[in-house]
Design a protein around this motif. Structure first.
Motif, PDB file in Angstrom:
ATOM      1  N   THR A 106     128.355 -11.257  47.931  1.00 42.38           N
ATOM      2  CA  THR A 106     127.348 -10.447  48.576  1.00 42.38           C
ATOM      3  C   THR A 106     127.383 -10.008  49.916  1.00 42.38           C
ATOM      4  O   THR A 106     126.923  -8.940  50.631  1.00 42.38           O
ATOM      5  CB  THR A 106     126.081 -11.170  48.195  1.00 42.38           C
ATOM      6  OG1 THR A 106     126.057 -12.479  48.627  1.00 42.38           O
ATOM      7  CG2 THR A 106     125.572 -11.100  46.861  1.00 42.38           C
TER       8      THR A 106
ATOM      9  N   ARG B 274     117.838   4.677  43.694  1.00 42.04           N
ATOM     10  CA  ARG B 274     118.902   4.995  44.555  1.00 42.04           C
ATOM     11  C   ARG B 274     119.665   6.302  44.103  1.00 42.04           C
ATOM     12  O   ARG B 274     119.830   7.353  44.978  1.00 42.04           O
ATOM     13  CB  ARG B 274     120.087   4.009  44.575  1.00 42.04           C
ATOM     14  CG  ARG B 274     119.694   2.561  44.921  1.00 42.04           C
ATOM     15  CD  ARG B 274     120.820   1.646  44.887  1.00 42.04           C
ATOM     16  NE  ARG B 274     120.546   0.263  45.440  1.00 42.04           N
ATOM     17  CZ  ARG B 274     121.319  -0.927  45.332  1.00 42.04           C
ATOM     18  NH1 ARG B 274     122.452  -0.812  44.824  1.00 42.04           N
ATOM     19  NH2 ARG B 274     120.871  -2.011  45.748  1.00 42.04           N
TER      20      ARG B 274
ATOM     21  N   VAL C 257     122.772  -5.861  40.020  1.00 43.15           N
ATOM     22  CA  VAL C 257     122.261  -4.663  40.090  1.00 43.15           C
ATOM     23  C   VAL C 257     120.935  -4.377  39.406  1.00 43.15           C
ATOM     24  O   VAL C 257     121.092  -4.503  38.251  1.00 43.15           O
ATOM     25  CB  VAL C 257     122.946  -3.446  40.734  1.00 43.15           C
ATOM     26  CG1 VAL C 257     122.112  -2.232  41.005  1.00 43.15           C
ATOM     27  CG2 VAL C 257     124.162  -3.752  41.485  1.00 43.15           C
ATOM     28  N   ASP C 258     119.683  -4.421  39.903  1.00 39.11           N
ATOM     29  CA  ASP C 258     118.533  -4.124  39.420  1.00 39.11           C
ATOM     30  C   ASP C 258     118.581  -2.568  38.572  1.00 39.11           C
ATOM     31  O   ASP C 258     118.782  -1.809  39.531  1.00 39.11           O
ATOM     32  CB  ASP C 258     117.493  -4.485  40.211  1.00 39.11           C
ATOM     33  CG  ASP C 258     116.056  -4.230  39.124  1.00 39.11           C
ATOM     34  OD1 ASP C 258     115.638  -5.166  38.698  1.00 39.11           O
ATOM     35  OD2 ASP C 258     115.276  -3.066  39.558  1.00 39.11           O
TER      36      ASP C 258
ATOM     37  N   THR D 180     121.835  -6.360  44.172  1.00 39.64           N
ATOM     38  CA  THR D 180     120.336  -6.690  44.419  1.00 39.64           C
ATOM     39  C   THR D 180     120.161  -8.155  44.490  1.00 39.64           C
ATOM     40  O   THR D 180     119.279  -8.502  45.115  1.00 39.64           O
ATOM     41  CB  THR D 180     119.459  -6.037  43.199  1.00 39.64           C
ATOM     42  OG1 THR D 180     119.748  -4.547  43.012  1.00 39.64           O
ATOM     43  CG2 THR D 180     117.872  -6.521  43.478  1.00 39.64           C
ATOM     44  N   TRP D 181     121.039  -8.959  43.831  1.00 43.20           N
ATOM     45  CA  TRP D 181     120.882 -10.189  43.552  1.00 43.20           C
ATOM     46  C   TRP D 181     122.213 -10.909  44.050  1.00 43.20           C
ATOM     47  O   TRP D 181     123.249 -10.447  44.138  1.00 43.20           O
ATOM     48  CB  TRP D 181     120.473 -10.652  41.981  1.00 43.20           C
ATOM     49  CG  TRP D 181     119.447  -9.841  41.408  1.00 43.20           C
ATOM     50  CD1 TRP D 181     119.578  -8.869  40.483  1.00 43.20           C
ATOM     51  CD2 TRP D 181     117.965 -10.055  41.754  1.00 43.20           C
ATOM     52  NE1 TRP D 181     118.306  -8.430  40.140  1.00 43.20           N
ATOM     53  CE2 TRP D 181     117.382  -8.904  40.848  1.00 43.20           C
ATOM     54  CE3 TRP D 181     117.295 -10.670  42.456  1.00 43.20           C
ATOM     55  CZ2 TRP D 181     116.046  -8.741  41.103  1.00 43.20           C
ATOM     56  CZ3 TRP D 181     115.869 -10.566  42.635  1.00 43.20           C
ATOM     57  CH2 TRP D 181     115.390  -9.352  41.824  1.00 43.20           C
TER      58      TRP D 181
ATOM     59  N   ARG E 122     117.345 -12.580  45.897  1.00 41.25           N
ATOM     60  CA  ARG E 122     117.313 -11.052  46.236  1.00 41.25           C
ATOM     61  C   ARG E 122     118.320 -11.163  47.550  1.00 41.25           C
ATOM     62  O   ARG E 122     118.080 -11.883  48.487  1.00 41.25           O
ATOM     63  CB  ARG E 122     116.043 -10.352  46.749  1.00 41.25           C
ATOM     64  CG  ARG E 122     116.299  -9.039  46.814  1.00 41.25           C
ATOM     65  CD  ARG E 122     114.947  -8.253  46.880  1.00 41.25           C
ATOM     66  NE  ARG E 122     114.497  -8.174  45.690  1.00 41.25           N
ATOM     67  CZ  ARG E 122     114.771  -6.870  45.115  1.00 41.25           C
ATOM     68  NH1 ARG E 122     115.233  -6.133  45.575  1.00 41.25           N
ATOM     69  NH2 ARG E 122     114.137  -6.789  43.676  1.00 41.25           N
ATOM     70  N   GLN E 123     119.407 -10.129  47.462  1.00 38.51           N
ATOM     71  CA  GLN E 123     120.269 -10.040  48.559  1.00 38.51           C
ATOM     72  C   GLN E 123     119.832  -9.454  49.780  1.00 38.51           C
ATOM     73  O   GLN E 123     118.880  -8.500  49.755  1.00 38.51           O
ATOM     74  CB  GLN E 123     121.586  -9.152  48.380  1.00 38.51           C
ATOM     75  CG  GLN E 123     122.410  -8.893  49.293  1.00 38.51           C
ATOM     76  CD  GLN E 123     123.543  -8.231  48.963  1.00 38.51           C
ATOM     77  OE1 GLN E 123     124.812  -8.751  48.757  1.00 38.51           O
ATOM     78  NE2 GLN E 123     123.401  -6.907  49.105  1.00 38.51           N
TER      79      GLN E 123
ATOM     80  N   THR F 291     125.784  -1.559  45.818  1.00 38.37           N
ATOM     81  CA  THR F 291     125.217  -3.093  46.495  1.00 38.37           C
ATOM     82  C   THR F 291     124.351  -3.735  45.621  1.00 38.37           C
ATOM     83  O   THR F 291     123.564  -3.291  45.047  1.00 38.37           O
ATOM     84  CB  THR F 291     124.545  -2.491  47.867  1.00 38.37           C
ATOM     85  OG1 THR F 291     125.317  -1.667  48.424  1.00 38.37           O
ATOM     86  CG2 THR F 291     124.331  -3.908  48.742  1.00 38.37           C
TER      87      THR F 291
ATOM     88  N   GLU G  99     116.211  -0.329  40.374  1.00 37.70           N
ATOM     89  CA  GLU G  99     116.609  -0.045  41.648  1.00 37.70           C
ATOM     90  C   GLU G  99     117.670   1.023  41.579  1.00 37.70           C
ATOM     91  O   GLU G  99     117.918   1.909  42.657  1.00 37.70           O
ATOM     92  CB  GLU G  99     116.808  -1.269  42.326  1.00 37.70           C
ATOM     93  CG  GLU G  99     117.092  -0.957  43.887  1.00 37.70           C
ATOM     94  CD  GLU G  99     117.387  -2.314  44.726  1.00 37.70           C
ATOM     95  OE1 GLU G  99     118.185  -2.599  45.594  1.00 37.70           O
ATOM     96  OE2 GLU G  99     116.715  -3.495  44.273  1.00 37.70           O
TER      97      GLU G  99
END
Length: 914
Positions: free
Chosen positions: A453, A585, A577-578, A571-572, A412-413, A569, A581
């Motif tokens: 990232t 957003r 991107v999840d 997620t990983w 995860r970032q 942005t 998530e």
């Protein structure tokens, strides 16, 4: 004082020295306070106004400083150092009333500053001449001196001899001696390894030795120390070249005996070879004892370079012929070569042991040699058994276990920096890392970027904090980036060109807009040029266009101040991107009444996983329940389980030359180039912004040479489509083709990131990997090996498919066998013997069928034999053509290694049924 400030504001720099000299000490202090305020003020001016007064401000501030430390810091200020002509004569004029001791102190302080140029070297030299003090010989001053020397070589119509230039500078002896003390040589000290070349730095330094300007004995000692210390290969070759030109006396060779043995064991190949030659001379003079010879031989015979190993075996043979009683000490060292991968090396060492085994006195050494002989493969078992009087005891084979790296796990970032100080520090580090520097030692360079990232975190942070702390953020950025070119002079054309954009440039675009360096009109005009079109546009420019479009959109969002954060942005760490998530957003955007940016939302869609079974269906339903257009698009995108650009596959099982086919192209040279096409994706063309639409157009396979790759520039490519490795591989295949066929450097750097992508891999990824394994440059092959191991660790590598792809590329003469052998050997050496053998089992039959043996086939068979001896051949199909190759007359490497590999297939070896 007022007259001085007026002249500086008007940019009349030639009037500054007499005005400074006309001020007393209190007057200069008062003027300096005004100059410091002016320096702060001009940072907010446009670059043309700054340029007009920069030189005058520099000269005036230097003259008004009463302390040497402050004066050195002022003169070295980055924001004052952009000039077309050197300002140092004016600075010297403004300092001519200073005490010589003060000027000497200034020279020493300024010489310690980083990365001095040729003009600054001249300035320090003049200061020390006026002050009548010795030149401060610092590493940074040597860099400036080397720049001056390099520039002097090319003045006039003809190239001047380097030795003549060094002789003209009285400081050359001291500065040249410093070269041998520096951690790394400056880049201007170029060295080309041409036979008998004298007009290079090693030759010129030796000319100074001949003149008596440099102490020969001291340089010899320093060269030996530097070669012992190790370091960059280019530096090692430089010091070796100097040492070869200077030569060594017998006394010097005797004194450094331990150094030569260490170099022979651990030095780079040229250094080890030279040290070995010295050891031969020492042995001939009786200086090298039997114990010392045995110790160094054990280390040298452990090396992989066959030339070094053969030479050491020759030296051991001479020593044994001279004194056979030394067999007890020397034969165990000879046995180290039993583990060498070269069959000829093994045979040579085995013959040497056989010849002098009768001279061995005690049973302990015989047992030691017999134990070492167990390393030899099946090919030598009969000889070993006869030599030691019966079957050699072999250790019971342990169950083979494949050693692979840990399977990649999504990380995860970290969130965007939450404070202005943290964000500014990160942005400044990334922007400055891409700025041009005169000289930084390679050992000191640390890439501040942790993949794309890091860029995404910084970009998201700029959007967030510009909305809540714009004034503090702007002031902090302006101070942290003072002196950076685009802050001083505006954005350069290449920084906003999709053909050359990088993540650092993307941040620069946003920062420049935030600092007011880009007008709304210019921003709109420049963003309109983001889209790449035309038949010549390559995939890199299209991917870069997406990054640049997002940067311009973020800059516009910051100007408006309504966007709370960015949707895309990651997620990983892969850039993905999840999906759940992203739904949250979008929910926050809806609650705040914020409108998603088309480019930001488009990139977010490209980064989520489509399909995903029941979990994906649930996320799609939640997205649809948002009741927004973006939610509906997200739901439809998740449900459409289809790549961004579906890849058209080629018949990977075809190894023989096809008479026709649409998966390869014929170029002007007639070479067949294996590339892949992608199909059109209408939804990209219909619903995504203009800058994205080329991603959805059909792409025909086309070999197009361009220069967009490189670790920093390409980090965002795989993160643009982190869930579509097949599409990305197909688009970037031309890069890899040129890396293998024409030697372009750096093209395979994206392969490890591609392998870590969570999306499905197939023929395109394996074809890309095959090109990478055959790349010309070792660093590219290393990237391909890393990708191979990552895929294997995750259970996603199809070894047989990769072998067939390699066979096709070898058949088209696009990949060299010896390079492929090197890469696969590297992969096997990590412990992935079974994985590599599976690849080779599919690759070798086609190569063994050639009438003319391909260059490097023996090396490839050697890798296969090593793998088979380590992991066994159970479950591996017999390799067609292997028995016929092993049965060829002669003692070629290919036949020997084929026989070695054949011996690992007992049933086939007995009946020669393949």
């Amino acid at each position: 004082m007022n007259e001085l400030l007026t002249a500086v504001r008007a940019g009349r720099h030639h009037e500054v020295p007499p005005l400074v000299l006309g001020l007393d000490r209190p007057g200069r202090r008062a003027a300096l306070a005004g100059l410091k305020e002016l320096r702060k003020e001009v940072r907010g001016w446009d670059w043309q106004r700054r340029d007009r007064i920069r030189k005058a401000l520099l000269v005036a501030g230097a003259g008004c400083h009463t302390g040497a430390a402050g004066c050195a810091a002022w003169i070295g200020g980055r924001d004052l150092r952009d000039w077309t002509r050197s300002p140092y004569p004016l600075i010297l004029a403004s300092l001519k009333d200073r005490d010589p001791a003060w000027l000497g102190d200034l020279a020493h302080r300024f010489a310690e500053r980083a990365a001095l140029s040729d003009a600054e070297y001249t300035f320090v030299g003049e200061l020390t001449r006026i002050a009548r003090v010795p030149l401060p010989v610092t590493d940074n001053l040597v860099v400036g001196w080397s720049e001056l020397v390099s520039a002097a070589r090319w003045r006039g119509r003809t190239r001047r001899p380097l030795a003549d230039i060094l002789r003209e500078d009285p400081h050359s002896p001291a500065l040249a001696a410093r070269l041998f003390e520096m951690p790394e040589l400056p880049p201007q000290v170029d060295f080309y390894d041409a036979p008998d070349a004298r007009d290079n730095w090693p030759g010129a330094l030796c000319a100074l030795v001949e003149d008596g300007a440099l102490d020969r004995a001291h340089l010899v000692a320093r060269c030996v120390i530097r070669l012992m210390r190790g370091g960059r290969s280019v530096d090692q070759r430089f010091f070796l070249a100097v040492l070869l030109r200077l030569g060594t006396t017998e006394e010097e060779e005797d004194r450094h005996l331990r150094d030569w043995t260490a170099m022979a064991a651990d030095g780079i190949t040229p250094v080890a070879s030279y040290a070995q030659q010295v050891l031969v001379r020492l042995d001939g003079r009786g200086v090298l004892s039997t114990r010392e010879l045995a110790d160094v031989s054990g280390a040298v015979l452990f090396r992989q370079e066959k030339k070094l190993v053969r030479a050491q075996l020759t030296l051991l043979g001479k020593a044994l012929r001279r004194d056979a009683s030394a067999a007890d000490e020397l034969l165990p060292a000879v046995a180290e070569a039993f583990g060498h991968e070269g069959i000829d090396i093994q045979e040579r060492s085995l013959k040497l042991v056989a010849r002098y085994l009768p001279a061995v006195a005690g049973p302990r050494v015989r047992e030691q040699l017999a134990s070492a002989a167990a390393q030899l493969g099946p090919l030598h078992r009969e000889t070993v058994a006869a030599l030691f009087g019966g079957p050699v005891e072999e250790e019971a084979p342990e169950a083979y276990e494949e050693f692979l790296p840990a399977a990649p796990v999504l990380r995860r970032q970290e969130p965007a920096p939450g404070t202005v100080a943290e964000l500014v520090e990160e942005v400044a580090a990334r922007v400055k890392a891409h700025a041009s520097e005169r000289w930084i030692p390679a050992s000191a360079v640390v890439d501040p970027s942790a993949g794309v990232t890091g860029f995404e975190r910084a970009l998201d942070g700029l959007v967030r904090l510009a909305r809540t702390d714009r004034e503090e953020l702007t002031a902090s950025l302006r101070e942290a980036l003072a002196g950076v070119h685009f802050v001083e002079n505006g954005l350069s054309p290449y920084m906003i060109d999709p053909r050359s954009i990088s993540t650092s440039h993307g941040l620069s675009v946003v920062v420049a807009s935030l600092l007011g360096l880009v007008s709304d009109r210019d921003r709109a005009a420049w963003r309109a040029k983001t889209t790449v079109s035309g038949a010549d546009a390559c995939a890199h420019a299209a991917l870069n266009g997406v990054l640049l479009d997002r940067a311009w959109e973020a800059a516009e969002a910051i100007a408006v101040g309504e966007v709370p954060f960015l949707l895309a942005t990651p997620t990983w760490h892969t850039g993905a991107v999840d999906a759940a998530e992203l739904v949250e957003r979008l929910r926050t955007y809806r609650e705040l009444g914020a409108r998603p940016g088309p480019a930001d939302f488009g990139q977010a869609l490209l980064r989520i996983r489509r399909g995903g079974g029941p979990e994906g269906a649930d996320v799609a339903a939640v997205a649809e329940a948002l009741g927004t257009g973006e939610g509906d698009r997200l739901a439809a995108w998740i449900r459409a389980d289809e790549p961004v650009a579906p890849v058209l596959r080629h018949p990977a099982t075809a190894v023989s030359r096809p008479s026709a086919g649409n998966w390869w192209q014929r170029t002007e040279t007639g070479a067949r180039q294996v590339l892949l096409a992608t199909r059109e994706r209408p939804v990209i063309l219909r619903e995504f912004p203009e800058a994205f639409r080329r991603l959805g157009r059909a792409q025909l396979p086309r070999a197009q040479e361009c220069y967009h790759w490189g670790p920093e520039r390409s980090s965002h490519w795989t993160a643009t489509l982190p869930e579509d490795p097949e599409t990305m591989a197909a688009w970037l295949l031309p890069d890899l083709l040129f890396a293998a066929d024409q030697g372009q450097r750096g093209a395979a750097g994206f392969l490890p990131a591609l392998a870590e992508s969570a999306g499905e891999v197939g023929g395109a990824t394996h074809l890309a990997l095959a090109y990478g394994l055959g790349a010309r440059h070792p660093e590219d092959r290393t990237s391909a090996v890393d990708a191979l191991l990552v895929l294997a660790a995750g259970g996603r590598l199809d070894g047989a498919s990769l072998g067939r792809e390699l066979a096709i590329l070898v058949d088209r003469d696009l990949v060299k066998v010896n390079r492929t052998a090197d890469a696969l050997g590297t992969a096997a050496a990590t412990g992935a013997y079974r994985t590599v053998l599976t690849v080779l089992a599919a690759l070798l039959p086609g190569l063994l069928a050639y009438e003319k043996t391909p260059r490097g086939l023996g090396d490839l068979l050697c890798v296969a034999a090593e793998c088979a001896e380590r992991c066994g051949t159970g479950g591996i199909p017999s390799i067609a053509g292997l028995a016929a190759t092993a049965g060829r007359k002669g003692s070629s490497q290919t036949a020997r290694q084929a026989a070695r590999l054949l011996a690992t297939f007992p049933a086939v070896a007995e009946g020669h049924g393949n």
